[in-house]
Design an enzyme around this catalytic site. Structure first.
Site, short mmCIF file in Angstrom:
data_model
loop_
_atom_site.label_atom_id
_atom_site.label_comp_id
_atom_site.label_asym_id
_atom_site.label_seq_id
_atom_site.Cartn_x
_atom_site.Cartn_y
_atom_site.Cartn_z
N LYS A 187 -8.18 8.49 -18.86
CA LYS A 187 -8.57 9.06 -20.15
C LYS A 187 -7.41 9.01 -21.13
O LYS A 187 -7.04 7.94 -21.58
CB LYS A 187 -9.11 10.48 -19.92
CG LYS A 187 -10.06 10.61 -18.72
CD LYS A 187 -11.40 9.97 -18.93
CE LYS A 187 -12.26 9.88 -17.67
NZ LYS A 187 -12.47 11.10 -16.94
N ASP A 204 -6.56 20.69 -13.37
CA ASP A 204 -6.93 19.39 -13.92
C ASP A 204 -6.60 19.44 -15.41
O ASP A 204 -7.24 20.15 -16.18
CB ASP A 204 -8.43 19.13 -13.69
CG ASP A 204 -8.86 17.72 -14.13
OD1 ASP A 204 -8.25 17.19 -15.09
OD2 ASP A 204 -9.81 17.19 -13.55
N TYR A 217 -15.65 18.49 -13.80
CA TYR A 217 -16.01 17.09 -13.67
C TYR A 217 -16.99 16.94 -12.49
O TYR A 217 -16.71 17.39 -11.38
CB TYR A 217 -14.75 16.25 -13.45
CG TYR A 217 -15.06 14.79 -13.44
CD1 TYR A 217 -15.39 14.13 -14.61
CD2 TYR A 217 -15.05 14.07 -12.25
CE1 TYR A 217 -15.71 12.79 -14.60
CE2 TYR A 217 -15.38 12.72 -12.24
CZ TYR A 217 -15.70 12.09 -13.42
OH TYR A 217 -16.03 10.76 -13.40
N ARG A 220 0.83 -1.22 0.00
CA ARG A 220 0.00 0.00 0.00
C ARG A 220 0.86 1.26 0.00
O ARG A 220 0.37 2.36 -0.21
CB ARG A 220 -0.97 -0.03 1.19
CG ARG A 220 -1.96 1.13 1.21
CD ARG A 220 -3.27 0.82 1.96
NE ARG A 220 -3.11 0.01 3.14
CZ ARG A 220 -2.66 0.44 4.33
NH1 ARG A 220 -2.34 1.72 4.48
NH2 ARG A 220 -2.57 -0.39 5.34
C1 PLP Z 1 -12.89 11.45 -15.63
C2 PLP Z 1 -12.40 12.73 -15.05
C3 PLP Z 1 -12.05 12.84 -13.70
C4 PLP Z 1 -12.22 11.68 -12.74
O1 PLP Z 1 -11.33 10.65 -13.03
P1 PLP Z 1 -11.67 9.07 -12.77
O2 PLP Z 1 -10.42 8.43 -13.27
O3 PLP Z 1 -12.90 8.74 -13.53
O4 PLP Z 1 -11.85 8.91 -11.30
C5 PLP Z 1 -11.55 14.04 -13.25
N1 PLP Z 1 -11.44 15.11 -14.08
C6 PLP Z 1 -11.78 15.05 -15.38
C7 PLP Z 1 -11.63 16.25 -16.24
C8 PLP Z 1 -12.28 13.86 -15.91
O5 PLP Z 1 -12.64 13.82 -17.20
#
Ligand code: PLP
Length: 379
Positions: free
Chosen positions: A207, A182, A112, A60
């Site tokens: 993504k 982000d 998000y 962990r």
């Molecule tokens: C999908 C997404 C998230 C969250 O990420 P997960 O991997 O689904 O937990 C955060 N910010 C943006 C811009 C996203 O598209």
């Protein structure tokens, strides 16, 4: 097996390499005879004790696969350190856990949904104050930042494609207010927020970084100027929350990063073409395309029109998530939790790496079908 920080750093000694090169070269094992080119998957819940090599002791706390991935993403973002998490949301939760529980966060009015929901929960359970702003209005962001602990920017934003002026925002932030960006939509190939004054960069590596819609992972990247104590608190949160990435996921994301540049170049070129075609179609009321990247959004008249268009597509997949090799799209208001300020007919589109002619033809035939002119082959 190694996570001794004095090894494995071949690529991070070459920060002058271009991001396309770092995507391929960073996070590799040492070049010694018979070493594998790729960091092997090390499934380990625990490690033999008694060493002073810097090993972490327990699964962990660390894994050589995380280290390789973190090194690669840190190099790509021009950062000094990265932490990988079970998902983008786990990374977001790690940041919120590391700022004062009764502090103040400035959030985009469109971002998000999970992040907005998480901040809301921190508000209700721990007393966090949340101020939402239009991130395209830098002066409004800076007014909201007065007395805040953290400004959270998502640019381009999900799903409205709002774009923030990071230079203007970071230059005007009050002392002591952190800036998180982000960078999921832009990727480090199109935007490197640490070089524009961000303290923390967040990726949903689920993504574009992984790129094949087959892994969940999140990553935070920190720069030379990021407060080391903050990074330690976030790492402690990862350990205590158990928000750790799976070893297979870490491998898949790093493998995906190797082709990020070619995937993105192809998808970006197609997105540009498709944005042009869509903006010439009378059924499309608005195209939201920031001019770079492979994400865009279109607006049709209303929800039923958008649903009819989606139902007629044969190649594009109606699915949530984005950034994969396959083109996907989604009418965001199909989710009851989506903000009502997102139009009912808004469709977010993630352009993949298929041939642009096929992508364009599929969109055209589905739009024609909505118009009542069915041009599909064989019909
Ligand atoms: C999908 C997404 C998230 C969250 O990420 P997960 O991997 O689904 O937990 C955060 N910010 C943006 C811009 C996203 O598209």
């Amino acid at each position: 097996m190694q996570s001794d920080p004095s090894h494995q750093h071949a690529a991070s000694e070459h920060q002058e390499w271009k991001p396309e090169t770092l995507a391929v070269a960073a996070g590799r094992p040492d070049r010694v005879p018979d070493a594998p080119l790729n960091q092997p998957i090390v499934p380990a819940s625990t490690y033999v004790g008694g060493s002073d090599s810097g090993l972490v002791g327990y699964g962990r706390y660390g894994n050589p696969g995380w280290t390789a991935l973190e090194e690669a993403v840190a190099a790509l973002e021009g950062g000094t350190r990265a932490l990988s998490f079970a998902s983008g949301m786990a990374a977001a939760a790690g940041v919120l856990a590391a700022i004062p529980a009764d502090g103040t966060v400035v959030l985009p009015e469109h971002c998000y949904l999970g992040v907005a929901g998480l901040a809301d929960e921190y508000g209700q359970r721990h007393g966090l104050s949340v101020r939402t702003v239009d991130i395209t209005d830098s002066a409004a962001v800076l007014r909201a930042a007065d007395g805040a602990d953290l400004v959270w920017i998502e640019t381009p934003a999900n799903p409205t494609m709002d774009v923030a002026d990071l230079d203007a925002i970071s230059a005007g932030l009050p002392q002591g207010c952190l800036l998180l960006v982000d960078n999921t939509f832009a990727t480090p190939l199109l935007q490197r927020p640490l070089s524009q004054g961000a303290d923390i960069v967040l990726h949903s590596a689920t993504k574009f970084l992984s790129g094949h819609s087959d892994a969940l992972c999140g990553i935070l990247v920190f720069g030379a100027a990021t407060d080391a104590d903050l990074v330690s608190r976030i790492e402690a949160a990862r350990k205590l929350h158990g928000a750790t990435p799976g070893v297979l996921e870490a491998f898949l994301v790093l493998r995906g990063i190797r082709t990020l540049a070619v995937r993105l170049r192809q998808a970006e070129a197609s997105a540009k073409v498709l944005a042009g075609l869509l903006s010439g179609d009378p059924l499309v009321e608005r195209v939201r395309y920031p001019g770079f990247g492979s994400m865009l959004a279109i607006e049709l008249a209303d929800g039923p029109t958008a649903d009819a268009f989606i139902d007629n597509l044969q190649l594009w997949v109606h699915a949530t998530s984005l950034g994969g090799v396959e083109s996907t799209l989604e009418r965001r208001r199909r989710w009851p939790s989506e903000l009502t300020s997102v139009p009912e007919g808004l469709i977010r589109m993630s352009v993949g790496v298929e041939h642009v002619d096929d992508l364009a033809a599929d969109l055209a035939q589905a739009l024609d079908a909505v118009r009542g002119l069915d041009r599909r082959p064989g019909q």
